[in-house]
Scaffold this motif. Sequence first.
Motif, mmCIF file in Angstrom:
data_model
loop_
_atom_site.group_PDB
_atom_site.id
_atom_site.type_symbol
_atom_site.label_atom_id
_atom_site.label_comp_id
_atom_site.label_asym_id
_atom_site.label_seq_id
_atom_site.Cartn_x
_atom_site.Cartn_y
_atom_site.Cartn_z
ATOM 1 N N TRP A 110 0.828 -1.207 0.000
ATOM 2 C CA TRP A 110 0.000 0.000 0.000
ATOM 3 C C TRP A 110 0.866 1.263 0.000
ATOM 4 C CZ3 TRP A 110 -0.466 3.690 3.946
ATOM 5 C CH2 TRP A 110 -1.493 4.613 3.774
ATOM 6 N N THR A 111 1.877 1.307 0.859
ATOM 7 C CA THR A 111 2.726 2.497 0.930
ATOM 8 C C THR A 111 3.608 2.624 -0.308
ATOM 9 O OG1 THR A 111 4.368 1.331 2.273
ATOM 10 C CG2 THR A 111 2.722 2.640 3.450
ATOM 11 N N SER A 126 3.540 5.779 -2.813
ATOM 12 C CA SER A 126 4.776 6.471 -3.168
ATOM 13 C C SER A 126 4.939 6.548 -4.682
ATOM 14 C CB SER A 126 5.996 5.773 -2.563
ATOM 15 O OG SER A 126 6.032 5.964 -1.185
ATOM 16 N N TRP A 127 4.647 5.449 -5.354
ATOM 17 C CA TRP A 127 4.767 5.424 -6.810
ATOM 18 C C TRP A 127 3.800 6.421 -7.454
ATOM 19 C CZ3 TRP A 127 1.294 3.847 -10.682
ATOM 20 C CH2 TRP A 127 1.843 3.759 -11.956
ATOM 21 N N LEU A 128 2.562 6.459 -6.962
ATOM 22 C CA LEU A 128 1.577 7.412 -7.496
ATOM 23 C C LEU A 128 2.005 8.856 -7.235
ATOM 24 C CD1 LEU A 128 -1.742 5.595 -6.521
ATOM 25 C CD2 LEU A 128 -0.816 5.945 -8.833
ATOM 26 N N VAL A 177 4.103 5.727 9.209
ATOM 27 C CA VAL A 177 3.283 4.558 8.893
ATOM 28 C C VAL A 177 4.034 3.611 7.969
ATOM 29 C CG1 VAL A 177 1.196 3.814 7.669
ATOM 30 C CG2 VAL A 177 1.065 5.696 9.285
ATOM 31 N N SER A 178 4.715 4.154 6.972
ATOM 32 C CA SER A 178 5.398 3.278 6.013
ATOM 33 C C SER A 178 6.600 2.592 6.651
ATOM 34 C CB SER A 178 5.822 4.061 4.767
ATOM 35 O OG SER A 178 6.798 5.020 5.071
ATOM 36 N N ARG A 179 7.230 3.227 7.650
ATOM 37 C CA ARG A 179 8.353 2.598 8.344
ATOM 38 C C ARG A 179 7.887 1.415 9.195
ATOM 39 N NH1 ARG A 179 10.227 6.991 11.203
ATOM 40 N NH2 ARG A 179 10.440 8.391 9.461
ATOM 41 N N LYS A 180 6.680 1.536 9.751
ATOM 42 C CA LYS A 180 6.155 0.460 10.590
ATOM 43 C C LYS A 180 5.726 -0.734 9.738
ATOM 44 C CE LYS A 180 4.589 2.552 14.777
ATOM 45 N NZ LYS A 180 3.506 2.592 15.732
#
Length: 157
Positions: A39-40, A44-46, A153-156
């Motif tokens: 999801w993250t 990020s890509w978008l 959130v993306s680090r978790k």
Amino acid sequence: MIGHSGIHIGFARACQPLPIDAPVALTLRAQHRRAMTSWTDTLSWLARLAFWPALIFALVMAVLPKPPQVPGMDLGDKVQHMLAFFTLAVLAGTGWPRASLVKAALWLSLVGAGIEVVQAIPVLHRDSDWRDWVADTLAIVVAMMPVLAFRHVSRKA
């Protein structure tokens, strides 16, 4: 079943978590982590994909002698600057989550200063105002809050 103290022992057993094999629990955790990472990564890509057209749009609108106005959206010059640079900062910060936020903010602030220098060219019939650059930079700083939340959130994940 009633025990020695008169308490229903079956209730205590019902409140305990169901025993799950360690490999199953680890598999579930890994699947959750993969879903979050997916999801993250997609977000990020978008954001990377949207950043470049957004930057080009902001630059073109900044140098057009008479940029088109959205009907009913007369927000004023400072608010338009702030919306543009807030958007650019969020896209940059989420699009490149491992990049330094300080460097990204400085580069975007430099873009804002460059726009003001270009707007000072008389042929463009635009007004250059250092306060626009301050508004850009303030919007960049404010945009770092949701970016930091996304990175947390993306680090978790």
